[in-house]
Write an enzyme that holds these catalytic residues in place. Sequence first.
Site, PDB file in Angstrom:
ATOM      1  N   GLU A 149       0.815  -1.226   0.000  1.00  0.00           N
ATOM      2  CA  GLU A 149       0.000   0.000   0.000  1.00  0.00           C
ATOM      3  C   GLU A 149       0.847   1.274   0.000  1.00  0.00           C
ATOM      4  O   GLU A 149       0.798   2.077   0.933  1.00  0.00           O
ATOM      5  CB  GLU A 149      -0.966   0.000   1.182  1.00  0.00           C
ATOM      6  CG  GLU A 149      -2.015  -1.089   1.075  1.00  0.00           C
ATOM      7  CD  GLU A 149      -3.122  -0.976   2.124  1.00  0.00           C
ATOM      8  OE1 GLU A 149      -2.876  -0.387   3.180  1.00  0.00           O
ATOM      9  OE2 GLU A 149      -4.226  -1.483   1.847  1.00  0.00           O
ATOM     10  N   GLU A 305      -6.589  -8.055  -0.820  1.00  0.00           N
ATOM     11  CA  GLU A 305      -7.059  -8.130   0.564  1.00  0.00           C
ATOM     12  C   GLU A 305      -8.535  -7.785   0.659  1.00  0.00           C
ATOM     13  O   GLU A 305      -9.002  -6.845   0.018  1.00  0.00           O
ATOM     14  CB  GLU A 305      -6.324  -7.111   1.452  1.00  0.00           C
ATOM     15  CG  GLU A 305      -4.854  -7.336   1.636  1.00  0.00           C
ATOM     16  CD  GLU A 305      -4.219  -6.248   2.520  1.00  0.00           C
ATOM     17  OE1 GLU A 305      -4.931  -5.612   3.324  1.00  0.00           O
ATOM     18  OE2 GLU A 305      -3.010  -6.029   2.376  1.00  0.00           O
TER      19      GLU A 305
HETATM   20  C1  GLA Z   1      -4.196  -2.849   4.812  1.00  0.00           C
HETATM   21  C2  GLA Z   1      -2.812  -3.476   4.925  1.00  0.00           C
HETATM   22  C3  GLA Z   1      -2.786  -4.710   5.779  1.00  0.00           C
HETATM   23  C4  GLA Z   1      -3.686  -4.570   6.980  1.00  0.00           C
HETATM   24  C5  GLA Z   1      -5.084  -4.233   6.523  1.00  0.00           C
HETATM   25  C6  GLA Z   1      -6.071  -4.126   7.647  1.00  0.00           C
HETATM   26  O1  GLA Z   1      -4.866  -3.183   3.702  1.00  0.00           O
HETATM   27  O2  GLA Z   1      -2.242  -3.745   3.677  1.00  0.00           O
HETATM   28  O3  GLA Z   1      -1.459  -4.935   6.169  1.00  0.00           O
HETATM   29  O4  GLA Z   1      -3.197  -3.575   7.810  1.00  0.00           O
HETATM   30  O5  GLA Z   1      -5.049  -2.975   5.891  1.00  0.00           O
HETATM   31  O6  GLA Z   1      -7.358  -3.848   7.161  1.00  0.00           O
END
Ligand code: GLA
Length: 669
Positions: A149, A305
């Site tokens: 991210e 995710e």
């Molecule tokens: C983000 C991060 C993860 C985690 C999630 C929690 O997407 O990439 O490492 O922290 O949020 O929702």
Amino acid sequence: MKKCFNKMLYGGDYNPNQWPREIWQEDMHLFKQANINSTTINVFSWAKIQPSEDTYDFSELDEIIDMLTKENIDIVLATSTGAMPAWLVSKYPETARTDYEGRRHKFGQRHNACPNSLVYQKYAGRLAAKLAERYGSNPHISCWHINNEYGGECYCESCESAFRVWLKSKYQTIEAINKAWNTEFWGHTLYDWDEIVLPNALSEGIGSDKTAFAGISIDYRRFMSDSMLENFKLERDAIRIYDKQTPITTNLMGTYKWLDYFKWAREMDIVSWDNYPAYDTPWSYVAMCHDLMRGLKNQSFMLMEQTPSQQNWQPYNSLKRPGQMRAQSYQTIAHGADTIQFFQLRRSIGACEKFHGAVIAHVGTGNTRVFREVSQLGDELAELGDQIIGAENKSDVGIIFDWDNYWALEYTSGPNADLKYVDQIHQYYKYFYDRNISVDMIPIDADFSKYKLIAAPVLYMVMQGVRESLEKFVEAGGTLITSFMSGIVDQSDNVHLGGYPGPLRQLTGVWVEEIDALAPEVHNSIKFSDGQEYMCGLLCDIMHPEGAKTIAEYSSDFYEGTPAATLNSFGKGAVYYVGTQPEQAALARILAIAADQAGCKSVIGEDSNLEITCRFSEVNKYYFIINLSGDKQPLPKACTGMIDILSGSVLSAETEVEPFSSFIVKEKI
Ligand code: GLA
Ligand code: ZN
């Protein structure tokens, strides 16, 4: 049709390093039970695999990779550079970011490396290379996941120097910078490159998100996005020395503001993203984000995710209701995903994410509702196999999404603080979503000729070449919809003189003389020719038709009776201009006229409150029928008699579609 994978990856973020070895074996057993075939590992392990500046220790990662390889589980291998080890920041404090207020940060948190720190670049690149050298030939590694991210910003001295270099290559002369940033305003004329400082709270920033000089602030945004993209490319190129073919990605975040994802996607093999809607996020918004992520490369993408149950970082982290995770996963696939991955596979015991949902909860067994739902979906996806991978979504409608416009529109001071870029784009998207008309989210330089209709609301910044490509599209018979706050500025946020909407004036056939701003409690209304009236607000363009016909007019205030929405003929095509923010029903009325005229139809040719989407493989069409409405819904007539390939049952006219039910119907092309 591009296929990056030969099976649908199903799994997610997995951090065995946070657990004792006995637990690893339980995990393997539970993954099999849930049909999990993939794990994303090594996302935050830099401190573990490089305990000091001169030592690397891959023994634990070797063990993890061996274990997963033996279990025949695919690996999405992250490079770990999203969180720096303490020794790195302690020895080289310049690797940490300086924030908007000018404070140099200490060690802590993650996603906080200065992208222009040469030390950070050196060690991040080296780590990626070492990982690729060691593991690049393992066939179980199905994807590289660089960093995590990317985002945020840095205002340190290294970034300041790098900004000057970036500007020199863009503008060549200081005179060109002065012109671009309109520095005569407030006498900010610059005579030397070294006089340029980063636009934060200590310089041009006004509050946390406005600026005295949008020209410099927008350039800073372009520069920051490029700086982080250089970080990505550095790791990618290091991996490519050792591994020539495994796809490389980094996980994006939908409409995240500060990175120009269209530019990023050109450097990525496949787009992946993290989908975390809140309990009250509209489904249309989620669908728009998926379409945007697909649009970045015009190619199917990875869901890197999603939570199987709840998040921890929102104010209200409600549970996904029974069936919701399944429905949401099919929605994701329907809009172009080729993987379903969760954050996270096992819930952590400490730190800020211990309340974040996971496939395996703190109880540690498979005997939970969430685990059962994950297993059921795992079975279904395994059954589905690889038939949908790479299948395409096809659309007659393109909606322009443009990060330069996003930044520029929201930096602008006035006319209305409530004007938000994504919110405006979503209002237009929602119309098509509600009618199951497939939409591509497209960049400003897309090939417009593929589309029957293009919507470009709040096209505030019109750069060189945009007018010409829009005119060409309409001239050839296309339908264009644009709105207030369009055609106002050039690429440096300087106004196109000669009356709004500047370069779009001929195309729209209107001249906007003034723009009224309405506070939230203030409304005007618009009236169509049949006398029907609807509320409007936010902004009201006061305009003069110059060839355009009026579709609706204002019904009060001193501009009562003047046009609020217009239609212009241009070449063989048509241009709709919506001069205000009408209530949804009125916008729908205008968009319905445009969509009908352009011949844009719902994927099944009838109205339904179900979400219906179609993906095309080389041989089949796959219709995804999902009930996200909250109530039981009748099945559309077009679907009766068809077989739901998920359950094998025949859909009959009597089938009532329960909330969160999802079907996939397959038809030969
Ligand atoms: C983000 C991060 C993860 C985690 C999630 C929690 O997407 O990439 O490492 O922290 O949020 O929702
Ligand atoms: Zn910096």
